[in-house]
Design a protein around this motif. Structure first.
Motif, PDB file in Angstrom:
ATOM      1  N   SER A   1       0.713  10.594  49.552  1.00  9.78           N
ATOM      2  CA  SER A   1       0.740   9.662  50.705  1.00  9.78           C
ATOM      3  C   SER A   1       0.058   8.584  49.291  1.00  9.78           C
ATOM      4  O   SER A   1      -0.050   7.370  50.505  1.00  9.78           O
ATOM      5  CB  SER A   1       0.234   9.822  50.879  1.00  9.78           C
TER       6      SER A   1
ATOM      7  N   CYS B   1      -0.244   4.944  50.642  1.00  9.88           N
ATOM      8  CA  CYS B   1      -1.148   3.556  50.920  1.00  9.88           C
ATOM      9  C   CYS B   1      -1.795   2.110  50.799  1.00  9.88           C
ATOM     10  O   CYS B   1      -1.894   1.903  50.787  1.00  9.88           O
ATOM     11  CB  CYS B   1      -1.831   4.524  52.003  1.00  9.88           C
TER      12      CYS B   1
ATOM     13  N   GLY C   1      -4.399   7.583  55.546  1.00  8.29           N
ATOM     14  CA  GLY C   1      -3.454   7.585  55.356  1.00  8.29           C
ATOM     15  C   GLY C   1      -2.618   9.236  54.438  1.00  8.29           C
ATOM     16  O   GLY C   1      -2.107   9.627  54.279  1.00  8.29           O
ATOM     17  N   SER C   2      -3.628   9.408  52.970  1.00  9.05           N
ATOM     18  CA  SER C   2      -3.422   9.869  52.323  1.00  9.05           C
ATOM     19  C   SER C   2      -3.797  11.208  52.652  1.00  9.05           C
ATOM     20  O   SER C   2      -2.343  12.356  52.886  1.00  9.05           O
ATOM     21  CB  SER C   2      -4.140   9.978  51.040  1.00  9.05           C
TER      22      SER C   2
ATOM     23  N   GLY D   1      -0.573  11.955  55.148  1.00 13.30           N
ATOM     24  CA  GLY D   1       0.306  12.846  53.860  1.00 13.30           C
ATOM     25  C   GLY D   1       0.431  14.126  53.951  1.00 13.30           C
ATOM     26  O   GLY D   1       1.364  14.791  54.032  1.00 13.30           O
TER      27      GLY D   1
END
Length: 142
Positions: A104, A108, A121-122, A125
């Protein structure tokens, strides 16, 4: 990871069978990505794909197969070190979550996210993966 989490017979699996449980879902995802990308390429180009285009699509899917490597390494180490299978399963699941977070993060970063947005964002995921695993375990027939 969802397959591993929902699979009841993990403790009774031989190494080759456990490896298949890890590899099969990764291979299925790889083939699904290959199929969808081939359809996209065909629609975008408006002509039948050439061998070179098919080969390029296949090469782009190889990193997806690499996702199976860390869990397989853990299985090898766990079996060689005679670690209890229940602990081995937990380590495979945790490693899988870390891999999802890292993948992720790469996605991203490629999308242009930086700083806090990259971190969020990571983690999103990883959270998506965790939700799938929880749903798989919750909804499995008992």
């Amino acid at each position: 990871m969802a397959v591993l989490a929902a699979y009841d017979g993990w403790a009774e699996l031989s190494f080759p069978a456990a490896a298949v449980v890890v590899i099969a879902p990764v291979l299925a995802v790889c083939l699904a990505h290959f199929f969808s990308e081939a359809l996209h390429e065909h629609a975008a180009r408006q002509h039948p794909l050439t061998r070179a285009e098919w080969a390029a699509i296949a090469r782009r899917q190889l990193p997806v197969l690499l996702v199976a490597v860390p869990p397989l390494v853990i299985l090898v180490i766990g079996r060689a070190a005679s670690i209890k299978v229940e602990r081995e399963w937990v380590v495979v699941e945790i490693t899988g979550m870390i891999i999802l977070i890292l993948l992720s993060a790469v996605a991203c970063h490629r999308a242009g996210l930086r700083g806090v947005k990259l971190v969020l964002g990571s983690l999103a995921g990883g959270l998506a993966g965790l939700i799938v695993i929880v749903l798989q375990v919750t909804l499995k027939p008992h």
